[in-house]
Design an enzyme around this catalytic site. Sequence first.
Site, PDB file in Angstrom:
ATOM      1  N   TYR A 231       1.430  -1.202  -0.124  1.00  0.00           N
ATOM      2  CA  TYR A 231      -0.246  -0.262   0.527  1.00  0.00           C
ATOM      3  C   TYR A 231       0.788   0.804  -0.337  1.00  0.00           C
ATOM      4  O   TYR A 231       1.786   1.298   1.137  1.00  0.00           O
ATOM      5  CB  TYR A 231      -0.336   0.097   1.055  1.00  0.00           C
ATOM      6  CG  TYR A 231      -2.267  -0.459   1.444  1.00  0.00           C
ATOM      7  CD1 TYR A 231      -2.974  -0.316   0.405  1.00  0.00           C
ATOM      8  CD2 TYR A 231      -2.305  -2.393   1.407  1.00  0.00           C
ATOM      9  CE1 TYR A 231      -4.678  -1.562   1.144  1.00  0.00           C
ATOM     10  CE2 TYR A 231      -3.219  -3.094   1.256  1.00  0.00           C
ATOM     11  CZ  TYR A 231      -4.436  -2.633   0.855  1.00  0.00           C
ATOM     12  OH  TYR A 231      -5.529  -3.578   0.607  1.00  0.00           O
ATOM     13  N   HIS A 413     -18.090  -2.351   3.124  1.00  0.00           N
ATOM     14  CA  HIS A 413     -16.312  -2.347   4.053  1.00  0.00           C
ATOM     15  C   HIS A 413     -16.752  -3.369   5.695  1.00  0.00           C
ATOM     16  O   HIS A 413     -17.302  -2.911   6.189  1.00  0.00           O
ATOM     17  CB  HIS A 413     -15.725  -1.437   3.832  1.00  0.00           C
ATOM     18  CG  HIS A 413     -14.184  -1.089   5.394  1.00  0.00           C
ATOM     19  ND1 HIS A 413     -13.476  -1.202   4.900  1.00  0.00           N
ATOM     20  CD2 HIS A 413     -14.134  -1.360   5.955  1.00  0.00           C
ATOM     21  CE1 HIS A 413     -12.196  -1.544   5.188  1.00  0.00           C
ATOM     22  NE2 HIS A 413     -12.415  -1.122   6.325  1.00  0.00           N
TER      23      HIS A 413
END
Length: 619
Positions: A231, A413
């Site tokens: 990330y 999510h």
Amino acid sequence: MQTFGSKPCSCPSFKLREVASMYFTMIAVFLVILVVALQGSAPRGSDFPYKVPLDPQGLLELSWNVSYPEQAVNFQLLIRDLQFGLLFGMSDRGEFENADLAVLWSDGSNSYFGDAWSDAKGQLHMDSQQDYQLLGARRAPEGLYLLFRRAFSTCDPKDYLIEDGTVHLIYGILEKPVHSLQAINISAIHGGLQRVQLLKPNITIPELPSDTKTMEITAPDVVIPSQETTYWCYMVELPKGFPKHHIIMYEPVITEGNEALVHHMEVFQCAAEFDSFPSYNGPCDSKMKPDRLNYCRHVLAAWAMGAQAFYYPEEAGVAFGGQGSSRYLRLEIHYHNPLVFKGRRDSSGIRLYYTATLRHHDAGIMELGLVYTPVMAIPPGEDAFVLTGYCTDKCTQKALPAAGIRIFASQLHTHLAGRKVVTVLSRDGRERQVVNSDSHYSPHFQEIRMLKEVVAVFPGDELITTCTYNTQDRSQATVGGFGILEEMCVNYVHYYPQTQLELCKSTMDLGYLHRYFNLVNRFNDEEVCMCPQVSVPEQFSSVPWNTFNRDVLKSLYGFAPISMHCNKSSAIRFPGDWEKQPLPTITERLQEPVPHCPPAPGPQPAAPIPLNLGQLRRD
């Protein structure tokens, strides 16, 4: 028996199938003739507007379109380096066992195409109902194009039911000739999976105003780390004095050659209460990343592999710039590099389209679901444990305007244990409408999805978000929280007009959890420490997870009162009594949709279709 979530359906009678088969056969013949007429040239990209690379090297490229009138998906698979065939298909979570497959195979001289399925041991079988309909196959300079179609629902228990939400696509490359379908050894082939949303909504794309400008938020020529998952975070600063604009569209900007490595990207706006944020360009999990970047969490744009450009409704746009808005943005890119390429450089990101001509409404984002708290927990070893978060009628009555709001997009999510997520709108105790649902949800594929139809929410309505978790690989309880091994249950809904209500979530009353721990102590030999200095996660970790303790906790979450978080953007609750609130009462549930079964020919021999692809290569 494989059902893939199949539901009972009313299939046509045998005579109707026979009559209808002549019509569909004529359609298929026409399509094949049309395909043959295109011999030697690649199909137009507009014919298949959605595209995704299947493998990390980009050797397999899938394009598709969706026909809602015919309830079918048309696929185009480009094979850039055909060896001796391939497997393509769908399964519950990307497994090669219990999968629904279209198979192309060759013995080196003769090639065949067929609809197949794999059993729990991975053995392939020709399907008695051939529902992957071959439309054509032809070679072009860039490779072999294979065109086929598949109905959403087939009433075949061996087939995957194509639904809204995430679909786990699987592929396997045959590197050696095989003489029959049954001779294919799944465990020996080179394969993988790709997640997509196949059933894209059929929405009208609004025209962009003449004063539309663009801004690219892209990585500054970074070297993608030679590891499977990274990330990457990069900070961007808007010009000083940048006035208020509306973002009305955004799209991905992918560095050529990295299409298979850029998994998903998000642009976050930072909190306005800070005057400045430090510069940063590096891994998001690095110890060198400044802590203040954790306050850059307001989503402006989100893209995931397979997604197209995102358009806002004509009457709304996302505000950025101007008074009360931070000038600082954070770009986050998830690189998926399973082949561990080294030295690959990347300048991917998101292109924002914005206008100074403000639309009628500011669009807002509201969080639904569960509060991030360890009070909500999942025992270890669970196959499908359910937790539910509530946005109650009391909160919407207090916070929404009389004319209500309109939800047009949604981003579901959870963390790693999440398997299903659904949000349902309830009014007067009756479930009215599914806002968004994903029965094959994956935490590794999260994108903002346009809804097929706008959902109107009025004061007094309830929004109920339910998440299903799998913790079969864990030995300790999984509690709610921010950590990746903790859990969340959230639906970020995008709506207009923007209101002060930014968070409408719940958690079970803490006092009832203490009663649960007391009950565990009373009926179990092992004692759970109730000392004030012991945290809730520590207390959960000492629970002996026998059937009784599991069932009691599950029951408790189903009736205990809740603490409502009916919060403004300042994180302050709206005035009112929000503790020990009763759970919403649902008197009428939505009926599960019954899949439509298309007319199909009667019983036919389960035989593959021969293809003339010439002699395939032998290395």
